[in-house]
Design an enzyme around this catalytic site. Structure first.
Site, PDB file in Angstrom:
ATOM      1  N   ALA A 113       3.789  52.855  22.220  1.00 49.00           N
ATOM      2  CA  ALA A 113       4.728  51.987  22.936  1.00 49.00           C
ATOM      3  C   ALA A 113       5.554  51.166  21.947  1.00 49.00           C
ATOM      4  CB  ALA A 113       3.962  51.060  23.878  1.00 49.00           C
TER       5      ALA A 113
ATOM      6  N   TYR B 242       0.243  51.748  19.991  1.00 45.52           N
ATOM      7  CA  TYR B 242       1.080  52.133  18.843  1.00 45.52           C
ATOM      8  C   TYR B 242       2.300  52.931  19.326  1.00 45.52           C
ATOM      9  CZ  TYR B 242       2.164  54.557  14.368  1.00 45.52           C
ATOM     10  OH  TYR B 242       2.782  55.074  13.240  1.00 45.52           O
TER      11      TYR B 242
HETATM   12  N1  LIG Z   1       1.682  58.281   6.977  1.00 42.01           N
HETATM   13  C1  LIG Z   1       1.909  58.860   8.135  1.00 42.01           C
HETATM   14  O1  LIG Z   1       1.345  59.908   8.448  1.00 42.01           O
HETATM   15  C2  LIG Z   1       2.901  58.261   9.101  1.00 42.01           C
HETATM   16  C3  LIG Z   1       3.302  59.032  10.204  1.00 42.01           C
HETATM   17  C4  LIG Z   1       4.239  58.513  11.091  1.00 42.01           C
HETATM   18  C5  LIG Z   1       4.747  57.248  10.885  1.00 42.01           C
HETATM   19  N2  LIG Z   1       4.329  56.503   9.818  1.00 42.01           N
HETATM   20  C6  LIG Z   1       4.910  55.171   9.653  1.00 42.01           C
HETATM   21  O2  LIG Z   1       5.314  55.032   8.310  1.00 42.01           O
HETATM   22  C7  LIG Z   1       5.205  53.660   7.905  1.00 42.01           C
HETATM   23  C8  LIG Z   1       4.342  53.575   6.639  1.00 42.01           C
HETATM   24  O3  LIG Z   1       3.054  54.090   6.946  1.00 42.01           O
HETATM   25  P1  LIG Z   1       1.984  54.449   5.793  1.00 42.01           P
HETATM   26  O4  LIG Z   1       1.120  55.510   6.343  1.00 42.01           O
HETATM   27  O5  LIG Z   1       2.687  54.653   4.510  1.00 42.01           O
HETATM   28  O6  LIG Z   1       1.146  53.056   5.740  1.00 42.01           O
HETATM   29  P2  LIG Z   1       0.158  52.466   4.612  1.00 42.01           P
HETATM   30  O7  LIG Z   1      -0.047  53.424   3.507  1.00 42.01           O
HETATM   31  O8  LIG Z   1      -1.038  51.969   5.367  1.00 42.01           O
HETATM   32  O9  LIG Z   1       0.974  51.212   4.028  1.00 42.01           O
HETATM   33  C9  LIG Z   1       1.224  50.102   4.836  1.00 42.01           C
HETATM   34  C10 LIG Z   1       2.081  49.129   4.080  1.00 42.01           C
HETATM   35  O10 LIG Z   1       2.407  48.021   4.961  1.00 42.01           O
HETATM   36  C11 LIG Z   1       2.140  46.821   4.260  1.00 42.01           C
HETATM   37  N3  LIG Z   1       1.818  45.709   5.160  1.00 42.01           N
HETATM   38  C12 LIG Z   1       0.730  45.559   5.958  1.00 42.01           C
HETATM   39  N4  LIG Z   1       0.807  44.380   6.613  1.00 42.01           N
HETATM   40  C13 LIG Z   1       1.958  43.778   6.193  1.00 42.01           C
HETATM   41  C14 LIG Z   1       2.587  42.556   6.498  1.00 42.01           C
HETATM   42  N5  LIG Z   1       2.063  41.691   7.407  1.00 42.01           N
HETATM   43  N6  LIG Z   1       3.756  42.253   5.871  1.00 42.01           N
HETATM   44  C15 LIG Z   1       4.291  43.102   4.957  1.00 42.01           C
HETATM   45  N7  LIG Z   1       3.757  44.283   4.636  1.00 42.01           N
HETATM   46  C16 LIG Z   1       2.595  44.621   5.256  1.00 42.01           C
HETATM   47  C17 LIG Z   1       0.986  47.130   3.322  1.00 42.01           C
HETATM   48  O11 LIG Z   1       1.012  46.152   2.291  1.00 42.01           O
HETATM   49  P3  LIG Z   1      -0.313  45.639   1.486  1.00 42.01           P
HETATM   50  O12 LIG Z   1      -1.149  46.873   1.256  1.00 42.01           O
HETATM   51  O13 LIG Z   1       0.283  45.043   0.261  1.00 42.01           O
HETATM   52  O14 LIG Z   1      -1.015  44.611   2.323  1.00 42.01           O
HETATM   53  C18 LIG Z   1       1.378  48.530   2.854  1.00 42.01           C
HETATM   54  O15 LIG Z   1       2.299  48.447   1.781  1.00 42.01           O
HETATM   55  C19 LIG Z   1       4.617  52.925   9.109  1.00 42.01           C
HETATM   56  O16 LIG Z   1       5.653  52.336   9.857  1.00 42.01           O
HETATM   57  C20 LIG Z   1       3.937  54.023   9.905  1.00 42.01           C
HETATM   58  O17 LIG Z   1       3.832  53.704  11.261  1.00 42.01           O
HETATM   59  C21 LIG Z   1       3.410  56.986   8.921  1.00 42.01           C
END
Ligand SMILES: NC(=O)c1ccc[n+]([C@@H]2O[C@H](COP(=O)([O-])OP(=O)(O)OC[C@H]3O[C@@H](n4cnc5c(N)ncnc54)[C@H](OP(=O)(O)O)[C@@H]3O)[C@@H](O)[C@H]2O)c1
Length: 253
Positions: free
Chosen positions: A162, A160
């Protein structure tokens, strides 16, 4: 509540906006007057709820199903958004798949590929499709959602880490290449911001993380949305190729 500085007639596409940070980003962009294409993969009801919430606040949004790691899926997605809403000139690469911790001894190349599919392949497929619209508008905003893990180098997470480092690389390179067209490319790097998938995390763990930050608390999804909304706006027009940490100051030293 709609803000004074409205971005009428601009279309933003937020990938993975059916829940989590993507849903908050979509809502904040809509608050600033952008019409928002809310992309989802499997969670249709989640995406529809995000659209409903935006419309309730007098914003504009529509839901679009697509797998953004798939070349044909991205082609169909951009065609559908262009047809139903208009040409997107703001692109937020936010979608993520599962993020398992795996010790080095058990890692396989496909674990790296799975992360690269989201943080390198999908942004590339998407930017290639929206570039013609951005170039002809003389305006574009690409905002990649990275992570503080690139600075922290978390153990058992190198696949992740990388892929998020690769995302920072394309941010910088694309900024150099696309600046001449009025297109800016930046990366927002959140810290740990609890969302639905973190439900069940012991409160003591959340408290300990927040207490270890200079700002002495956990962050909220809306705070990531605010940073993205600024970078999507006219007001950020002289900022490109940058990484903006939204993590309570965790990586400041
Ligand atoms: N939350 C944190 O603490 C945190 C920290 C650092 C970075 N980030 C980054 O922030 C971003 C969002 O993270 P999050 O925590 O909000 O994630 P999350 O709640 O798990 O949501 C992931 C989203 O990605 C969608 N998704 C999954 N596979 C997909 C695909 N093949 N095509 C299109 N959409 C897809 C899901 O859609 P469905 O549910 O409709 O399948 C969902 O809407 C990510 O890039 C993550 O690396 C998050």
């Amino acid at each position: 509540m709609r803000h004074k500085e409205e971005q009428v007639n601009r279309i933003a596409l937020v990938t993975g906006a059916s829940k989590g940070l993507g849903a908050a980003i979509a809502a904040r962009l809509a608050d600033t007057g952008l019409a928002v294409a809310v992309n989802y993969h499997r969670d249709r009801s989640g995406a529809e709820a995000v659209v409903k919430q935006i419309r309730k606040a007098e914003g504009m949004a529509e839901a679009f199903q697509a797998d953004v790691t798939d070349v044909d899926g991205v082609k169909a997605l951009i065609e559908a958004v262009s047809l139903r809403m208009g040409a997107p000139t703001v692109l937020v690469n936010n979608a993520t798949g599962p993020q398992p911790f795996i010790p080095i001894e058990r890692q396989e190349w496909r674990d790296y590929q799975a992360q690269l599919d989201f943080f390198l392949k999908a942004p590339l497929l998407l930017v290639q499709r929206v570039l013609p619209y951005m170039k002809s508008a003389g305006f574009g905003r690409v905002i990649n959602i990275g992570s503080e893990v690139v600075e922290l180098g978390n153990a058992e997470f190198s696949h992740y880490v990388a892929a998020k480092a690769a995302m920072l690389g394309i941010t910088r390179s694309w900024a150099n290449e696309l600046g001449q067209y009025g297109i800016t490319v930046n990366l927002v790097a959140p810290g740990w911001i609890p969302v639905k998938r973190h439900e069940g995390t012991p409160q003591s763990e959340l408290d300990a993380y927040g207490a270890g930050l200079p700002l002495n608390r956990m962050g909220k999804p809306d705070e990531v949305g605010d940073a993205v909304a600024f970078l999507a706006s006219e007001r950020s027009g002289f900022i490109t190729g940058q990484r903006i940490a939204v993590n309570g100051g965790k990586t400041l030293s």
